[in-house]
Each structure stands twice: as structure tokens, then as C-alpha cells.
Design an enzyme around this catalytic site. Structure first.
Site, PDB file in Angstrom:
ATOM      1  N   HIS A  77       1.575   4.566  -2.859  1.00 48.25           N
ATOM      2  CA  HIS A  77       1.709   6.021  -2.776  1.00 48.25           C
ATOM      3  C   HIS A  77       2.955   6.498  -3.521  1.00 48.25           C
ATOM      4  CE1 HIS A  77      -1.670   6.723  -0.250  1.00 48.25           C
ATOM      5  NE2 HIS A  77      -1.204   6.043   0.780  1.00 48.25           N
ATOM      6  N   HIS A  91       0.828  -1.207   0.000  1.00 47.33           N
ATOM      7  CA  HIS A  91       0.000   0.000   0.000  1.00 47.33           C
ATOM      8  C   HIS A  91       0.858   1.251   0.000  1.00 47.33           C
ATOM      9  CE1 HIS A  91      -3.295   2.726   1.175  1.00 47.33           C
ATOM     10  NE2 HIS A  91      -2.393   3.298   1.963  1.00 47.33           N
ATOM     11  N   GLU A  92       1.885   1.268   0.832  1.00 56.23           N
ATOM     12  CA  GLU A  92       2.763   2.446   0.885  1.00 56.23           C
ATOM     13  C   GLU A  92       3.530   2.618  -0.423  1.00 56.23           C
ATOM     14  OE1 GLU A  92       2.272   4.543   3.078  1.00 56.23           O
ATOM     15  OE2 GLU A  92       1.061   3.257   4.366  1.00 56.23           O
ATOM     16  N   HIS A 142       3.051   9.066  -6.647  1.00 54.88           N
ATOM     17  CA  HIS A 142       3.947  10.227  -6.689  1.00 54.88           C
ATOM     18  C   HIS A 142       4.765  10.229  -7.979  1.00 54.88           C
ATOM     19  CE1 HIS A 142       7.507  12.604  -4.784  1.00 54.88           C
ATOM     20  NE2 HIS A 142       6.665  13.407  -5.390  1.00 54.88           N
TER      21      HIS A 142
END
Length: 237
Positions: free
Chosen positions: A103, A99-100, A107
Site C-alpha cells: 500500500h 502487503h502493507e 501511495h
């Protein structure tokens, strides 16, 4: 103002909502820790593998102190994983790590909602802290017969609306990161279909609900401040 029955009711509802979701997340995460993934990768391994697969080479994967403190920092491009996730070889660790990375991929690809959320952070912080106090000040001035009070209260509501907008835009950002995570985990066969994948989905869905709860809480508070300022139901001066 803090003893207004309406405000107290909203406070109770929001606390119950956030508390219930928090318990759900902890429960799902603990259950996921008992499901070892067949690939045997740690959360750190999962993060590095997905980053490499996405062609992202400038993001560092670091261990970060604090339970469920995992986050991606776009300012220094670091993926910070809690000890449980960094070293974990289970569905919860794999899901949170992926999940991270989601991100980080957002980005790298210039995902607009993520950019928008980052752009409004300063204004949202000011709005959440200063907005309610301006509404209260405006109400006090209005009760004293000062016409300026209404304008000040309106500014307070608008400022708090920015904080509410931040919570709203966060919801699709988080669910998109989870969708990217699940897709990568399945495609790269980091987790097996069936129990492993379903457990990851359950953990990430529960985590996503925390942002839904935050958005609902912020909307309720915004409506309250708008009501107190006279934007809903007419002016109360």
C-alpha cells in the site's frame, strides 16, 4: 423495515459470508505462524527491507496494538504492524508486513485506484450511514401519499451506492498490494520458494477474500434498498 423477511435473509447471508471468511483468515494466519521463514527476518525487518528496496525513505514502521490491526496510514505515512506481525519471524508476519508495504508503494507511485478510494471515503461514510435512513424516510412519505418521498428514497439509494462503490474499488487495491508483496518477497528471497511462499500466498488470498465478502454484502444491500425505493420492480407507493 428491519423485520422485512427479505432484509433478514440478506442479513443472514452476509453475516454467514463475513463470518466464514473471518474464520478462514484466522485459520490461515495461525497456520502461517507455524511456518518460520528461512531468512529469519521479523515482520518489521521485512517491511523496512522492502521499503528500502522500493526507494521509500519517508515511511515509518511502527508497532500497533490489536490483533490483525495492521494498516498503512497515507496521511502520516506510517506502517502500523500488530505485535504478532512486527516481531513475528514466520510466513504470516512476512506476508502481512509486505502487503502493507504494498500500500505504501501504491501511495508513492500514485496508484489510481488507491487515490480514488481515498478520495471517496467521506462520501462513502455518509452514504453507508445516511443512505438507508433516507430510503426509509422516503418510503414512509410515499406511503402517506407524499410525492417527495420517492425523490428522497432515490437520493438515499444513490448515497448508499457510493458506499458500495468504495467496497468494490477496495478489492483490486487489496489484491494489487498482495501481488506486489509476493513479488517483492520472492525477488528479495525473504521467503523461500515452496512451502514458505505458498503459505504466504494462502494467508494473503484469505485476507483478500474479506474485501470480496464486504463488496458482495454491500451489493446485496444496495439491491435491497433499490428494490424498496422502487427502482427495481416498480414503485411501491
Amino acid at each position: 423495515m428491519m423485520f422485512d423477511p427479505l432484509y433478514m435473509m440478506i442479513l443472514v447471508v452476509t453475516l454467514a459470508l463475513s463470518g466464514g471468511v473471518s474464520l478462514l483468515v484466522k485459520s490461515r494466519f495461525a497456520a502461517g505462524q507455524k511456518v518460520n521463514i528461512s531468512s529469519g527476518l521479523t515482520g518489521a525487518d521485512v517491511a523496512k527491507a522492502i521499503l528500502m528496496d522500493a526507494g521509500i525513505t519517508d515511511v515509518k514502521v511502527l508497532m500497533h496494538q490489536g490483533f490483525l490491526s495492521d494498516h498503512y496510514n497515507p496521511l502520516n505515512k506510517t506502517l502500523n504492524l500488530s505485535r504478532e506481525v512486527y516481531y513475528g519471524r514466520n510466513a504470516s508476519a512476512a506476508g502481512v508486513a509486505a502487503h502493507e508495504v504494498g500500500h505504501a508503494i501504491q501511495h508513492a507511485q500514485g496508484y489510481f485506484p488507491l487515490w480514488l478510494r481515498s478520495f471517496i471515503v467521506p462520501a462513502a461514510n455518509v452514504g453507508s450511514n445516511l443512505g438507508p435512513w433516507l430510503v426509509i424516510l422516503g418510503i414512509i412519505l410515499m406511503s402517506a401519499g407524499r410525492a417527495l418521498g420517492y425523490s428522497i428514497a432515490i437520493v438515499g439509494v444513490l448515497l448508499f451506492a457510493l458506499a458500495t462503490f468504495f467496497t468494490l474499488i477496495t478489492v483490486p487495491v487489496e489484491f494489487d498490494a498482495s501481488a506486489r508483496a509476493k513479488k517483492a518477497l520472492a525477488r528479495m528471497e525473504v521467503v523461500a520458494q515452496g512451502r514458505e511462499y505458498n503459505t504466504v500466498s494462502g494467508v494473503l488470498f484469505a485476507a483478500g477474500l474479506t474485501y470480496v465478502a464486504a463488496a458482495i454484502s454491500s451489493i446485496l444491500q444496495l439491491l435491497y434498498w433499490a428494490y424498496r425505493a422502487g427502482l427495481i420492480g416498480g414503485r411501491r407507493d
